[in-house]
Design an enzyme around this catalytic site. Sequence first.
Site, PDB file in Angstrom:
ATOM      1  N   PHE A 159      10.643 -44.787  17.826  1.00  0.00           N
ATOM      2  CA  PHE A 159      11.174 -43.471  17.930  1.00  0.00           C
ATOM      3  C   PHE A 159      10.495 -43.167  18.663  1.00  0.00           C
ATOM      4  N   ASP A 194      12.074 -54.396  24.546  1.00  0.00           N
ATOM      5  CA  ASP A 194      11.593 -54.510  22.778  1.00  0.00           C
ATOM      6  C   ASP A 194      11.584 -55.413  22.636  1.00  0.00           C
ATOM      7  N   ALA A 204       5.637 -49.042  24.186  1.00  0.00           N
ATOM      8  CA  ALA A 204       5.377 -50.607  23.155  1.00  0.00           C
ATOM      9  C   ALA A 204       4.564 -50.408  22.842  1.00  0.00           C
ATOM     10  N   ALA A 205       3.839 -50.148  21.055  1.00  0.00           N
ATOM     11  CA  ALA A 205       2.610 -51.097  20.482  1.00  0.00           C
ATOM     12  C   ALA A 205       3.002 -50.657  19.108  1.00  0.00           C
ATOM     13  N   THR A 258      -0.457 -56.817  21.069  1.00  0.00           N
ATOM     14  CA  THR A 258       0.229 -55.579  21.246  1.00  0.00           C
ATOM     15  C   THR A 258       0.263 -54.661  22.659  1.00  0.00           C
ATOM     16  N   THR A 316      -2.430 -42.203  23.275  1.00  0.00           N
ATOM     17  CA  THR A 316      -3.032 -40.189  21.648  1.00  0.00           C
ATOM     18  C   THR A 316      -4.059 -40.111  21.702  1.00  0.00           C
ATOM     19  N   ASP A 317      -3.349 -38.475  20.827  1.00  0.00           N
ATOM     20  CA  ASP A 317      -5.484 -38.567  21.067  1.00  0.00           C
ATOM     21  C   ASP A 317      -6.075 -38.578  20.524  1.00  0.00           C
ATOM     22  N   GLU A 318      -5.171 -40.013  19.301  1.00  0.00           N
ATOM     23  CA  GLU A 318      -6.978 -40.208  18.464  1.00  0.00           C
ATOM     24  C   GLU A 318      -7.916 -40.922  19.210  1.00  0.00           C
ATOM     25  N   TYR A 347      -5.884 -49.408  14.933  1.00  0.00           N
ATOM     26  CA  TYR A 347      -5.393 -48.393  15.696  1.00  0.00           C
ATOM     27  C   TYR A 347      -5.755 -47.534  17.230  1.00  0.00           C
ATOM     28  N   SER A 348      -6.505 -46.557  16.630  1.00  0.00           N
ATOM     29  CA  SER A 348      -7.017 -46.176  17.758  1.00  0.00           C
ATOM     30  C   SER A 348      -8.397 -46.827  18.979  1.00  0.00           C
ATOM     31  N   LYS A 370      -5.985 -48.521  20.829  1.00  0.00           N
ATOM     32  CA  LYS A 370      -5.330 -47.880  22.340  1.00  0.00           C
ATOM     33  C   LYS A 370      -6.635 -47.114  23.213  1.00  0.00           C
ATOM     34  N   ARG A 426      -3.847 -31.893  11.980  1.00  0.00           N
ATOM     35  CA  ARG A 426      -2.738 -32.756  12.706  1.00  0.00           C
ATOM     36  C   ARG A 426      -2.165 -31.434  13.883  1.00  0.00           C
TER      37      ARG A 426
HETATM   38  P1  NAD Z   1       7.213 -46.624  16.826  1.00  0.00           P
HETATM   39  O1  NAD Z   1       6.315 -47.606  15.907  1.00  0.00           O
HETATM   40  O2  NAD Z   1       8.504 -45.547  15.818  1.00  0.00           O
HETATM   41  O3  NAD Z   1       7.583 -47.651  17.871  1.00  0.00           O
HETATM   42  C1  NAD Z   1       7.168 -48.625  19.006  1.00  0.00           C
HETATM   43  C2  NAD Z   1       8.276 -49.657  19.061  1.00  0.00           C
HETATM   44  O4  NAD Z   1       7.653 -50.812  20.341  1.00  0.00           O
HETATM   45  C3  NAD Z   1       9.291 -50.730  18.920  1.00  0.00           C
HETATM   46  O5  NAD Z   1      10.635 -50.363  19.050  1.00  0.00           O
HETATM   47  C4  NAD Z   1       8.923 -52.065  18.646  1.00  0.00           C
HETATM   48  O6  NAD Z   1       9.885 -52.755  18.244  1.00  0.00           O
HETATM   49  C5  NAD Z   1       8.262 -51.695  19.418  1.00  0.00           C
HETATM   50  N1  NAD Z   1       7.186 -53.137  20.005  1.00  0.00           N
HETATM   51  C6  NAD Z   1       6.023 -53.208  19.769  1.00  0.00           C
HETATM   52  N2  NAD Z   1       5.133 -54.378  20.040  1.00  0.00           N
HETATM   53  C7  NAD Z   1       6.096 -54.800  20.737  1.00  0.00           C
HETATM   54  C8  NAD Z   1       5.674 -55.779  21.449  1.00  0.00           C
HETATM   55  N3  NAD Z   1       4.916 -56.708  21.049  1.00  0.00           N
HETATM   56  N4  NAD Z   1       6.464 -56.462  22.632  1.00  0.00           N
HETATM   57  C9  NAD Z   1       7.579 -55.185  22.880  1.00  0.00           C
HETATM   58  N5  NAD Z   1       7.807 -54.473  22.139  1.00  0.00           N
HETATM   59  C10 NAD Z   1       6.963 -53.839  21.447  1.00  0.00           C
HETATM   60  O7  NAD Z   1       6.313 -45.923  17.649  1.00  0.00           O
HETATM   61  P2  NAD Z   1       6.595 -44.445  18.572  1.00  0.00           P
HETATM   62  O8  NAD Z   1       5.717 -43.608  17.721  1.00  0.00           O
HETATM   63  O9  NAD Z   1       8.068 -44.167  18.591  1.00  0.00           O
HETATM   64  O10 NAD Z   1       5.008 -44.789  19.670  1.00  0.00           O
HETATM   65  C11 NAD Z   1       5.709 -44.810  20.708  1.00  0.00           C
HETATM   66  C12 NAD Z   1       4.103 -45.229  21.613  1.00  0.00           C
HETATM   67  O11 NAD Z   1       3.881 -43.688  21.251  1.00  0.00           O
HETATM   68  C13 NAD Z   1       2.717 -45.724  21.030  1.00  0.00           C
HETATM   69  O12 NAD Z   1       2.272 -45.976  22.081  1.00  0.00           O
HETATM   70  C14 NAD Z   1       2.009 -44.958  19.897  1.00  0.00           C
HETATM   71  O13 NAD Z   1       0.961 -45.555  20.513  1.00  0.00           O
HETATM   72  C15 NAD Z   1       2.586 -43.766  20.842  1.00  0.00           C
HETATM   73  N6  NAD Z   1       1.922 -42.361  20.178  1.00  0.00           N
HETATM   74  C16 NAD Z   1       2.941 -41.731  19.169  1.00  0.00           C
HETATM   75  C17 NAD Z   1       2.600 -40.967  18.422  1.00  0.00           C
HETATM   76  C18 NAD Z   1       3.286 -40.014  17.473  1.00  0.00           C
HETATM   77  O14 NAD Z   1       2.618 -39.740  16.626  1.00  0.00           O
HETATM   78  N7  NAD Z   1       4.113 -40.687  17.206  1.00  0.00           N
HETATM   79  C19 NAD Z   1       1.808 -40.008  18.880  1.00  0.00           C
HETATM   80  C20 NAD Z   1       0.727 -40.288  20.247  1.00  0.00           C
HETATM   81  C21 NAD Z   1       1.245 -41.805  21.031  1.00  0.00           C
HETATM   82  O1  TDX Z   2       1.499 -40.964   2.585  1.00  0.00           O
HETATM   83  C1  TDX Z   2       1.122 -40.849   3.559  1.00  0.00           C
HETATM   84  N1  TDX Z   2      -0.068 -39.292   3.000  1.00  0.00           N
HETATM   85  C2  TDX Z   2      -0.415 -38.932   3.469  1.00  0.00           C
HETATM   86  O2  TDX Z   2      -1.331 -38.113   3.591  1.00  0.00           O
HETATM   87  C3  TDX Z   2       1.093 -40.746   5.089  1.00  0.00           C
HETATM   88  C4  TDX Z   2       1.862 -42.156   5.680  1.00  0.00           C
HETATM   89  C5  TDX Z   2       0.121 -40.315   6.258  1.00  0.00           C
HETATM   90  N2  TDX Z   2      -0.165 -38.591   5.741  1.00  0.00           N
HETATM   91  C6  TDX Z   2      -1.353 -38.154   6.314  1.00  0.00           C
HETATM   92  C7  TDX Z   2      -2.577 -39.394   6.859  1.00  0.00           C
HETATM   93  C8  TDX Z   2      -2.551 -38.542   8.479  1.00  0.00           C
HETATM   94  O3  TDX Z   2      -3.984 -37.489   7.844  1.00  0.00           O
HETATM   95  O4  TDX Z   2      -0.814 -37.587   7.212  1.00  0.00           O
HETATM   96  C9  TDX Z   2      -1.401 -37.809   8.294  1.00  0.00           C
HETATM   97  C10 TDX Z   2      -0.625 -37.879   8.945  1.00  0.00           C
HETATM   98  O5  TDX Z   2      -0.053 -39.754   9.244  1.00  0.00           O
HETATM   99  P1  TDX Z   2       0.651 -40.688   9.879  1.00  0.00           P
HETATM  100  O6  TDX Z   2       1.601 -40.038  10.207  1.00  0.00           O
HETATM  101  O7  TDX Z   2       0.266 -41.851   9.522  1.00  0.00           O
HETATM  102  O8  TDX Z   2       0.069 -40.047  11.465  1.00  0.00           O
HETATM  103  P2  TDX Z   2      -0.912 -40.337  12.227  1.00  0.00           P
HETATM  104  O9  TDX Z   2      -1.980 -41.198  11.158  1.00  0.00           O
HETATM  105  O10 TDX Z   2      -1.554 -38.962  12.680  1.00  0.00           O
HETATM  106  O11 TDX Z   2      -1.271 -40.797  13.518  1.00  0.00           O
HETATM  107  C11 TDX Z   2      -0.130 -40.289  14.170  1.00  0.00           C
HETATM  108  O12 TDX Z   2      -0.727 -39.820  15.280  1.00  0.00           O
HETATM  109  C12 TDX Z   2      -1.081 -40.312  16.262  1.00  0.00           C
HETATM  110  C13 TDX Z   2       1.093 -41.570  14.779  1.00  0.00           C
HETATM  111  O13 TDX Z   2       1.655 -42.426  13.357  1.00  0.00           O
HETATM  112  C14 TDX Z   2       0.501 -42.419  15.532  1.00  0.00           C
HETATM  113  O14 TDX Z   2       0.818 -43.390  16.524  1.00  0.00           O
HETATM  114  C15 TDX Z   2      -0.253 -41.242  16.424  1.00  0.00           C
HETATM  115  O15 TDX Z   2      -0.888 -42.272  18.134  1.00  0.00           O
END
Ligand code: NAD
Ligand code: TDX
Length: 339
Positions: free
Chosen positions: A11, A33, A82-83, A100, A125-127, A153-154, A157, A217
């Site tokens: 993403f 990736d 990557a995560a 990972t 991440t803020d987590e 997860y957190s 990280k 959030r």
């Molecule tokens: P995502 O799950 O959408 O994408 C993760 C990507 O990493 C995928 O393309 C996957 O194929 C790749 N990957 C996983 N394991 C791998 C490995 N062992 N080697 C190589 N590639 C690998 O994640 P995202 O939501 O895009 O998050 C990206 C980064 O940002 C993560 O480090 C996450 O902790 C951090 N982050 C995410 C959010 C959020 O809201 N999504 C917020 C803060 C921080």
């Molecule tokens: O089906 C659901 N119902 C629901 O109530 C899902 C999937 C989530 N939730 C709640 C849980 C959380 O309070 O919604 C909130 C957001 O959930 P997620 O989308 O799973 O995100 P969160 O757990 O907050 O973590 C995200 O933000 C920080 C990302 O997935 C992490 O990668 C990032 O580090």
Amino acid sequence: MNIIVTGGAGFIGSNFVFHMLKAHPDYRIICLDKLTYAGNLSTLEPVMDNPNFRFVKADICDKEAVDKLFAEEKPDIVVNFAAESHVDRSIENPQIFLETNIIGTSVLMDASRKYGVKRYHQVSTDEVYGDLPLDRPDLFFTEQTPIHTSSPYSSSKAGADLLVLAYYRTYGLPVTISRCSNNYGPYHFPEKLIPLMIIRALHDESLPVYGDGLNVRDWLYVEDHCKAIDLIIHNGKVGEVYNVGGHNEMANIDIVKLILKELGKSEDLITYVTDRAGHDRRYAIDPTKIHNDLGWLPETKFADGIVKTIRWYLDNEAWWQPIISGEYQNYYEKMYGDK
Ligand code: NAD
Ligand code: TDX
């Protein structure tokens, strides 16, 4: 400038690849990736033919593959997205998160040391700060807030962040870390709250809200996160952590209701289900440091960003339809079947 972007088929990573190719047309971007369930090569299709872009399928835990790529590309900068990123999956199966998120980070940093990378940036991440109480709206996460994690997860990280800072102190690796709040926008994998709710509402399926739905959030449009990382890798100070967030706190239930309203669907679709184990109550970032030091401010208001995002999912069914068939069905049944 050669930049290795890991996790660029996910993403935020894919949005970052698009941003960098547009903002710096003279840079070469190499995406590494593994293409796990969350990585999608079709996302990168628009840039596959760009001569300044290269895609390499490899695991960041695979030392030989990582070494080979670094030897070939001699990157100036590495940005590690990557995560394993989904909290619910980490509760089901923590081990892959440790592999990972922690081991993978160490493999990338060892290669960065060996090949003299000028900047290693860790996307965190803020987590890692745990959660804040709902009845103290005056409290925010600053870079000084102690690490205090809730989920596997957190914790993974946070482990990676500590390792990154240790590589800075012990080996002098030029590192930076960003800790961002929840992102939303195009290419968000439909296991996460916002895309899950959009897609299920479109199909008139029940919307599973965890617990009382009052967990908060702090949402940031993905493009604003990408711009923050772009600033940090160019102007950020080595050894520093930067919090990234736009003071946009919302309760989950309010997001779900807003999505239903935008789509013209009934709130009867909302179903309260068993809470997530260890569910963090509230996240809220204080972005003062990145604002004062680097001049970063979020540009997209939530009211606009969420409408743009819903529109994107309506217009891009060809992207998410293949994802929600097949394996995703088994995942959804496993996670929500007994809730
Ligand atoms: P995502 O799950 O959408 O994408 C993760 C990507 O990493 C995928 O393309 C996957 O194929 C790749 N990957 C996983 N394991 C791998 C490995 N062992 N080697 C190589 N590639 C690998 O994640 P995202 O939501 O895009 O998050 C990206 C980064 O940002 C993560 O480090 C996450 O902790 C951090 N982050 C995410 C959010 C959020 O809201 N999504 C917020 C803060 C921080
Ligand atoms: O089906 C659901 N119902 C629901 O109530 C899902 C999937 C989530 N939730 C709640 C849980 C959380 O309070 O919604 C909130 C957001 O959930 P997620 O989308 O799973 O995100 P969160 O757990 O907050 O973590 C995200 O933000 C920080 C990302 O997935 C992490 O990668 C990032 O580090």
